[in-house]
Design a protein around this motif. Sequence first.
Motif, PDB file in Angstrom:
ATOM      1  N   ASN A 245     119.499 -68.308  98.289  1.00 40.17           N
ATOM      2  CA  ASN A 245     118.557 -69.261  98.886  1.00 40.17           C
ATOM      3  C   ASN A 245     119.247 -70.218  99.839  1.00 40.17           C
ATOM      4  O   ASN A 245     118.678 -70.634 100.851  1.00 40.17           O
ATOM      5  CB  ASN A 245     117.830 -70.048  97.793  1.00 40.17           C
ATOM      6  CG  ASN A 245     116.529 -69.383  97.372  1.00 40.17           C
ATOM      7  OD1 ASN A 245     115.824 -68.819  98.204  1.00 40.17           O
ATOM      8  ND2 ASN A 245     116.210 -69.436  96.100  1.00 40.17           N
ATOM      9  N   HIS A 246     120.466 -70.576  99.524  1.00 42.68           N
ATOM     10  CA  HIS A 246     121.202 -71.534 100.341  1.00 42.68           C
ATOM     11  C   HIS A 246     122.116 -70.864 101.371  1.00 42.68           C
ATOM     12  O   HIS A 246     122.802 -71.541 102.135  1.00 42.68           O
ATOM     13  CB  HIS A 246     122.036 -72.462  99.440  1.00 42.68           C
ATOM     14  CG  HIS A 246     121.199 -73.432  98.658  1.00 42.68           C
ATOM     15  ND1 HIS A 246     120.639 -73.113  97.435  1.00 42.68           N
ATOM     16  CD2 HIS A 246     120.802 -74.691  98.940  1.00 42.68           C
ATOM     17  CE1 HIS A 246     119.947 -74.143  96.980  1.00 42.68           C
ATOM     18  NE2 HIS A 246     120.024 -75.120  97.872  1.00 42.68           N
ATOM     19  N   SER A 247     122.120 -69.541 101.383  1.00 43.18           N
ATOM     20  CA  SER A 247     122.964 -68.828 102.332  1.00 43.18           C
ATOM     21  C   SER A 247     122.402 -68.941 103.747  1.00 43.18           C
ATOM     22  O   SER A 247     121.186 -68.828 103.949  1.00 43.18           O
ATOM     23  CB  SER A 247     123.063 -67.345 101.944  1.00 43.18           C
ATOM     24  OG  SER A 247     123.699 -66.618 102.967  1.00 43.18           O
ATOM     25  N   PRO A 248     123.257 -69.166 104.756  1.00 41.75           N
ATOM     26  CA  PRO A 248     122.769 -69.199 106.145  1.00 41.75           C
ATOM     27  C   PRO A 248     122.413 -67.819 106.681  1.00 41.75           C
ATOM     28  O   PRO A 248     121.751 -67.706 107.714  1.00 41.75           O
ATOM     29  CB  PRO A 248     123.962 -69.789 106.909  1.00 41.75           C
ATOM     30  CG  PRO A 248     125.165 -69.412 106.097  1.00 41.75           C
ATOM     31  CD  PRO A 248     124.706 -69.455 104.666  1.00 41.75           C
ATOM     32  N   LEU A 249     122.840 -66.755 105.975  1.00 46.71           N
ATOM     33  CA  LEU A 249     122.528 -65.388 106.389  1.00 46.71           C
ATOM     34  C   LEU A 249     121.129 -65.023 105.915  1.00 46.71           C
ATOM     35  O   LEU A 249     120.834 -65.074 104.717  1.00 46.71           O
ATOM     36  CB  LEU A 249     123.551 -64.407 105.812  1.00 46.71           C
ATOM     37  CG  LEU A 249     123.372 -62.930 106.185  1.00 46.71           C
ATOM     38  CD1 LEU A 249     123.526 -62.715 107.682  1.00 46.71           C
ATOM     39  CD2 LEU A 249     124.370 -62.065 105.424  1.00 46.71           C
ATOM     40  N   ALA A 250     120.255 -64.671 106.839  1.00 47.46           N
ATOM     41  CA  ALA A 250     118.886 -64.295 106.488  1.00 47.46           C
ATOM     42  C   ALA A 250     118.901 -63.078 105.569  1.00 47.46           C
ATOM     43  O   ALA A 250     119.451 -62.036 105.921  1.00 47.46           O
ATOM     44  CB  ALA A 250     118.078 -64.005 107.744  1.00 47.46           C
ATOM     45  N   THR A 251     118.291 -63.218 104.387  1.00 48.81           N
ATOM     46  CA  THR A 251     118.375 -62.179 103.362  1.00 48.81           C
ATOM     47  C   THR A 251     117.014 -61.962 102.708  1.00 48.81           C
ATOM     48  O   THR A 251     116.285 -62.922 102.426  1.00 48.81           O
ATOM     49  CB  THR A 251     119.389 -62.575 102.267  1.00 48.81           C
ATOM     50  OG1 THR A 251     120.642 -62.890 102.878  1.00 48.81           O
ATOM     51  CG2 THR A 251     119.579 -61.450 101.268  1.00 48.81           C
ATOM     52  N   ALA A 252     116.683 -60.694 102.470  1.00 47.05           N
ATOM     53  CA  ALA A 252     115.464 -60.339 101.731  1.00 47.05           C
ATOM     54  C   ALA A 252     115.777 -59.150 100.835  1.00 47.05           C
ATOM     55  O   ALA A 252     116.725 -58.402 101.080  1.00 47.05           O
ATOM     56  CB  ALA A 252     114.315 -60.002 102.679  1.00 47.05           C
ATOM     57  N   ILE A 253     114.971 -58.985  99.782  1.00 43.79           N
ATOM     58  CA  ILE A 253     115.148 -57.870  98.844  1.00 43.79           C
ATOM     59  C   ILE A 253     113.803 -57.197  98.637  1.00 43.79           C
ATOM     60  O   ILE A 253     112.787 -57.869  98.390  1.00 43.79           O
ATOM     61  CB  ILE A 253     115.714 -58.359  97.493  1.00 43.79           C
ATOM     62  CG1 ILE A 253     117.102 -58.970  97.691  1.00 43.79           C
ATOM     63  CG2 ILE A 253     115.778 -57.206  96.480  1.00 43.79           C
ATOM     64  CD1 ILE A 253     117.679 -59.613  96.434  1.00 43.79           C
ATOM     65  N   TYR A 254     113.794 -55.865  98.750  1.00 41.27           N
ATOM     66  CA  TYR A 254     112.608 -55.063  98.462  1.00 41.27           C
ATOM     67  C   TYR A 254     112.894 -54.289  97.174  1.00 41.27           C
ATOM     68  O   TYR A 254     113.946 -53.660  97.042  1.00 41.27           O
ATOM     69  CB  TYR A 254     112.314 -54.105  99.608  1.00 41.27           C
ATOM     70  CG  TYR A 254     112.362 -54.775 100.965  1.00 41.27           C
ATOM     71  CD1 TYR A 254     111.321 -55.567 101.405  1.00 41.27           C
ATOM     72  CD2 TYR A 254     113.479 -54.631 101.792  1.00 41.27           C
ATOM     73  CE1 TYR A 254     111.370 -56.201 102.640  1.00 41.27           C
ATOM     74  CE2 TYR A 254     113.546 -55.260 103.026  1.00 41.27           C
ATOM     75  CZ  TYR A 254     112.491 -56.050 103.447  1.00 41.27           C
ATOM     76  OH  TYR A 254     112.559 -56.677 104.662  1.00 41.27           O
ATOM     77  N   ASP A 255     111.957 -54.311  96.228  1.00 39.81           N
ATOM     78  CA  ASP A 255     112.272 -53.766  94.898  1.00 39.81           C
ATOM     79  C   ASP A 255     111.384 -52.607  94.471  1.00 39.81           C
ATOM     80  O   ASP A 255     111.351 -52.248  93.294  1.00 39.81           O
ATOM     81  CB  ASP A 255     112.213 -54.878  93.843  1.00 39.81           C
ATOM     82  CG  ASP A 255     110.806 -55.444  93.642  1.00 39.81           C
ATOM     83  OD1 ASP A 255     109.889 -55.073  94.407  1.00 39.81           O
ATOM     84  OD2 ASP A 255     110.642 -56.265  92.715  1.00 39.81           O
ATOM     85  N   SER A 256     110.679 -51.977  95.406  1.00 34.42           N
ATOM     86  CA  SER A 256     109.855 -50.821  95.040  1.00 34.42           C
ATOM     87  C   SER A 256     109.672 -49.924  96.257  1.00 34.42           C
ATOM     88  O   SER A 256     109.957 -50.324  97.392  1.00 34.42           O
ATOM     89  CB  SER A 256     108.476 -51.272  94.516  1.00 34.42           C
ATOM     90  OG  SER A 256     107.761 -51.944  95.538  1.00 34.42           O
ATOM     91  N   SER A 257     109.190 -48.717  96.024  1.00 31.15           N
ATOM     92  CA  SER A 257     109.053 -47.739  97.105  1.00 31.15           C
ATOM     93  C   SER A 257     107.999 -48.145  98.124  1.00 31.15           C
ATOM     94  O   SER A 257     108.005 -47.639  99.261  1.00 31.15           O
ATOM     95  CB  SER A 257     108.708 -46.355  96.533  1.00 31.15           C
ATOM     96  OG  SER A 257     107.502 -46.415  95.801  1.00 31.15           O
ATOM     97  N   ASP A 258     107.076 -49.051  97.739  1.00 31.00           N
ATOM     98  CA  ASP A 258     106.108 -49.541  98.727  1.00 31.00           C
ATOM     99  C   ASP A 258     106.626 -50.765  99.460  1.00 31.00           C
ATOM    100  O   ASP A 258     105.882 -51.457 100.153  1.00 31.00           O
ATOM    101  CB  ASP A 258     104.755 -49.834  98.071  1.00 31.00           C
ATOM    102  CG  ASP A 258     104.823 -50.978  97.062  1.00 31.00           C
ATOM    103  OD1 ASP A 258     105.942 -51.434  96.746  1.00 31.00           O
ATOM    104  OD2 ASP A 258     103.755 -51.413  96.596  1.00 31.00           O
ATOM    105  N   LEU A 259     107.938 -51.043  99.287  1.00 26.12           N
ATOM    106  CA  LEU A 259     108.650 -52.105 100.005  1.00 26.12           C
ATOM    107  C   LEU A 259     108.091 -53.486  99.663  1.00 26.12           C
ATOM    108  O   LEU A 259     107.877 -54.336 100.541  1.00 26.12           O
ATOM    109  CB  LEU A 259     108.603 -51.859 101.515  1.00 26.12           C
ATOM    110  CG  LEU A 259     109.065 -50.471 101.972  1.00 26.12           C
ATOM    111  CD1 LEU A 259     108.955 -50.340 103.473  1.00 26.12           C
ATOM    112  CD2 LEU A 259     110.489 -50.194 101.513  1.00 26.12           C
ATOM    113  N   ASN A 260     107.893 -53.698  98.370  1.00 28.68           N
ATOM    114  CA  ASN A 260     107.468 -55.012  97.900  1.00 28.68           C
ATOM    115  C   ASN A 260     108.557 -56.044  98.186  1.00 28.68           C
ATOM    116  O   ASN A 260     109.741 -55.832  97.892  1.00 28.68           O
ATOM    117  CB  ASN A 260     107.195 -54.968  96.393  1.00 28.68           C
ATOM    118  CG  ASN A 260     106.849 -56.333  95.835  1.00 28.68           C
ATOM    119  OD1 ASN A 260     105.802 -56.887  96.154  1.00 28.68           O
ATOM    120  ND2 ASN A 260     107.728 -56.900  95.011  1.00 28.68           N
ATOM    121  N   ILE A 261     108.172 -57.170  98.772  1.00 28.31           N
ATOM    122  CA  ILE A 261     109.126 -58.240  99.082  1.00 28.31           C
ATOM    123  C   ILE A 261     109.349 -59.055  97.811  1.00 28.31           C
ATOM    124  O   ILE A 261     108.538 -59.919  97.455  1.00 28.31           O
ATOM    125  CB  ILE A 261     108.621 -59.140 100.217  1.00 28.31           C
ATOM    126  CG1 ILE A 261     108.292 -58.306 101.457  1.00 28.31           C
ATOM    127  CG2 ILE A 261     109.663 -60.217 100.554  1.00 28.31           C
ATOM    128  CD1 ILE A 261     107.587 -59.079 102.557  1.00 28.31           C
TER     129      ILE A 261
END
Length: 365
Positions: free
Chosen positions: A15-31
Motif C-alpha cells: 500500500n505504501h510502495s511508490p510502485l503501482a501494484t495490483a493483484i488478480y486472484d482468479s481466472s476472471d481477473l478479479n481485482i
Amino acid sequence: MPKNDSLKLLIDVLNHSPLATAIYDSSDLNIAFANDAMLTMWCSNRSIIGKPLSEAFPNFKEEGFSRILENVWRTGISYKAMDTPAGIVDGDVTHTRYFDFEYKALVNTDNQTYAILNTSIDVTARNRALQLLKKQEQQLSDNHDLEEITNSLAHDAKNPIAIVRLAIDTLKQDHLIDVQKREQWYDMIDQAMISLNTIIDKTVQLSEARAYAPEKTLINVADNIKFWCEDAILLYNSPNTRVETGLLLPVLGDQGGVFQIFTNIIGNAIKYSSSVQDPVVRIYSETTNKGVAYYITDNGIGIPEHEINEIYYNFQSGSNSSSYRGSGIGLFIVKRVIKRLDGQINISSKVNVGTEVRLFFPNQS
C-alpha cells in the motif's frame, strides 16, 4: 510472526510502495488488491476492488489487456512490455498514456496459476521526450537507417534462396519422384521466387531513397501464411510440425515489411520447436479498438526469462539455442521493421515450455 500478521504487513508495504501494484486472484481477473499508486494511475478508487478487470475497466478489454492477462493465467508464463500505450479514462475524458508493465504469474507446485501480480510505471513523459529526440535526430540517422534496412533485406533473401536450392537438389537426386510431389516442389520454387522478387523490389526502392518510408496498405495475411509456414518447415527440416491457425485478420503495413516480420517470427517458432516430440505452432489474431494483434506460439525450447530483452539486439540469440543454426539477426530485424510500421512486438517465454510472440499493428498510420 503469525501468518495473518505477515499478510497484513505485506499488504501494508504494498500500500505504501511508490510502485503501482495490483493483484488478480482468479481466472476472471478479479481485482483482489490495488495500492494507492495503481489506483491513481488508473484514475480510480477502491470501489473497483472485488470486481473483474473487464467490468471495472471495459476499455482495457477493448484494448487487448484482458486477453493478455487471460493468456498469462492460462499458461503461467509472465508477460512484460515497455512503452505500451493505454487509454486511461478520467471522468469523461480518455487520455493516452504509456507504460512499462509486467504481469507476473504466481504459480503453485503443480505449475497452476493462483494469482497475477501486476506492476506498472507511467513512462509517458519519457516516451514524449524520446519521440521529440527522435524527430530531431531523424535527418542525421537517415544513412544509418538505410544501411540497416538494406542489411536486413539481404538477410531475408537467404531463406527463399535456400528453399530453391533445396527443391532443385531434391528434384535432381530423385528421378522417380511422382508427378504430384514434383508439382508441389515446383510450387515451392515459384513461391520462393515471388518472395525473393518482393525483397529485390524493396531493395530497388531503398537505392532510390535516403530513408525507408513504408507506404501502408491493407495486407491480407491469410493469403500468405500457408506458404510462409511450408517454407520454414522445409528450411528447418521439421516435417512433423503441426501448424494450427485461427482467425487471420488483415493488417495495415507494407508488403515487404509484413513479409519480414512474419517470416522471421514463424521461422523462429518452427526452428526452435523442431526438436520436441510433437511440435505445434499456433497462429491467430484478434481485434482491439486500436488495431490488430497477432499471436504466434510454439512449444519449443523457450528463452530464459532474463534474456528476452537482450535477444532484440543485433546478432543475439538465447543462450540455449547454440545447437540451432542462425545469426541471431531475425528479432533485431522484426523489432526495427514493426517499429517503422508504428507497431509493437512483445515476447513471453518459458524454458522447455515454449514462446508466445504478440505482434500489434495499429489501425492508423
